[in-house]
Enzyme design. Sequence first.
Site, PDB file in Angstrom:
ATOM      1  N   GLU A 125      10.050 -32.731  22.200  1.00  0.00           N
ATOM      2  CA  GLU A 125       8.812 -31.966  22.572  1.00  0.00           C
ATOM      3  C   GLU A 125       8.679 -30.517  23.119  1.00  0.00           C
ATOM      4  OE1 GLU A 125       6.032 -34.489  21.533  1.00  0.00           O
ATOM      5  OE2 GLU A 125       4.251 -33.131  21.503  1.00  0.00           O
ATOM      6  N   ASP A 153       4.919 -28.637  19.448  1.00  0.00           N
ATOM      7  CA  ASP A 153       3.476 -28.920  19.383  1.00  0.00           C
ATOM      8  C   ASP A 153       2.592 -27.653  20.134  1.00  0.00           C
ATOM      9  OD1 ASP A 153       1.017 -30.171  19.949  1.00  0.00           O
ATOM     10  OD2 ASP A 153       1.983 -31.476  21.983  1.00  0.00           O
ATOM     11  N   LYS A 183      -1.985 -32.613  15.855  1.00  0.00           N
ATOM     12  CA  LYS A 183      -3.308 -33.195  16.243  1.00  0.00           C
ATOM     13  C   LYS A 183      -4.329 -32.310  15.656  1.00  0.00           C
ATOM     14  CE  LYS A 183      -0.774 -33.537  20.732  1.00  0.00           C
ATOM     15  NZ  LYS A 183      -0.652 -32.671  22.023  1.00  0.00           N
ATOM     16  N   LYS A 217       6.497 -37.612  29.914  1.00  0.00           N
ATOM     17  CA  LYS A 217       6.649 -36.653  29.915  1.00  0.00           C
ATOM     18  C   LYS A 217       7.637 -35.721  30.961  1.00  0.00           C
ATOM     19  CE  LYS A 217       2.776 -36.179  27.538  1.00  0.00           C
ATOM     20  NZ  LYS A 217       2.442 -34.745  26.551  1.00  0.00           N
ATOM     21  N   ASP A 240       8.367 -34.946  25.681  1.00  0.00           N
ATOM     22  CA  ASP A 240       7.611 -33.942  25.722  1.00  0.00           C
ATOM     23  C   ASP A 240       8.063 -33.085  26.962  1.00  0.00           C
ATOM     24  OD1 ASP A 240       5.767 -32.144  25.253  1.00  0.00           O
ATOM     25  OD2 ASP A 240       4.213 -33.698  24.938  1.00  0.00           O
TER      26      ASP A 240
HETATM   27 MG   LIG Z   1       2.967 -32.911  23.364  1.00  0.00          MG
END
Ligand SMILES: [Mg+2]
Length: 355
Positions: free
Chosen positions: A216, A241, A265, A161, A188
């Site tokens: 991402e 995303d 997702k 992250k 991400d």
């Molecule tokens: Mg993500």
Amino acid sequence: MRITKLSAEPFDLPLIEPFIIATGRKDAANNVLVRVELEDGTVGFGEVAPSPYTTGDTQATSIAAINHLRSVVEGRDVESWRTLLVDTRKALRHQFAAHSGVEIAVLDAWGKMAGVSLHQFFGGVKTEVETDYTLSLGTPEETAKSAAKAVKQGFNKIKIKVGMTVAVDFARVKAVHEVCPDADLALDANQGFSPKDAVELARRIEKAGIELSLLEQPVRRDDLAGMRYVREHCGFLVGADETVFTPEDAIRVVREEAADVINIKVAKAGLVGALDIAGIARAANISLMIGCMMESKIGLAASVHLACGLGCFTHCDLDSVYLLQPFECEGGYHQVGPVFSVEGVGAGTGIIYQP
Ligand SMILES: [Mg+2]
């Protein structure tokens, strides 16, 4: 076969350690357990993993949303699940996570009734998927320590992250690469950068000779031009995303040429939307990633079945169960290190849960 009951209750799960990303911090998963009961006594399980800052829902709004859908769902024929799940979307806009929990429970009930495992229903392409492991925001030392621990546990793919500052994030990526040079690395940013900063970070990483398999959601979800700018100015694949919740969002990404990869997702798109997005992406030569929110095994099983069934996901980020305290729940999948297998799993998602 008639659905006799739809119900939702709070499902609170402690995290092993706090999870920190660019948009917020989580200490526990305040999820919702969804049940769909059929007239023959079959019970389908679903789970809502709400995220106020991503899906725009909370545990309380999800329970209220599902209660609102009871009058649409109860009394309906589970065999006509597609008609039913179009009607639930018509009856309540948004509330993505709540809808996904209902869709999982309905299809689990249908699969259990029909004697069909969902991975076979989705296509039966594979029986295994390997997930990455996600590292929270933190200092370079903390991030490298967590990376080394994950690699020692058997993970080959690490997702970091980012979204702090270009300098700090670069130091973190470099520190991770130093302790695990063979791991596949992805980043991400959870919308945390401006387009220019995202490109600057990517360039520093490239110059350092570090390979990334994905960058991402570098920029704000609605900044498709910014996403395209990043894509055109860095050498890594760019993923969408938070930008893509619905099939319509996926079409916008295709039209704007904004991403190389779309992260599906189930908590955002539900299962029906996930199938549509996968179709759009494949037709447009966009690669697919499957991700998760903070689902326990109950919700994650649906994503594992979808990933195995379609077999078209080049990036797999289904690691929530490694971040949550384990609890008693049977079926769904078998887990060996970073690999989930649905080999021999029972009908529906195979989840059998008796609290
Ligand atoms: Mg993500």
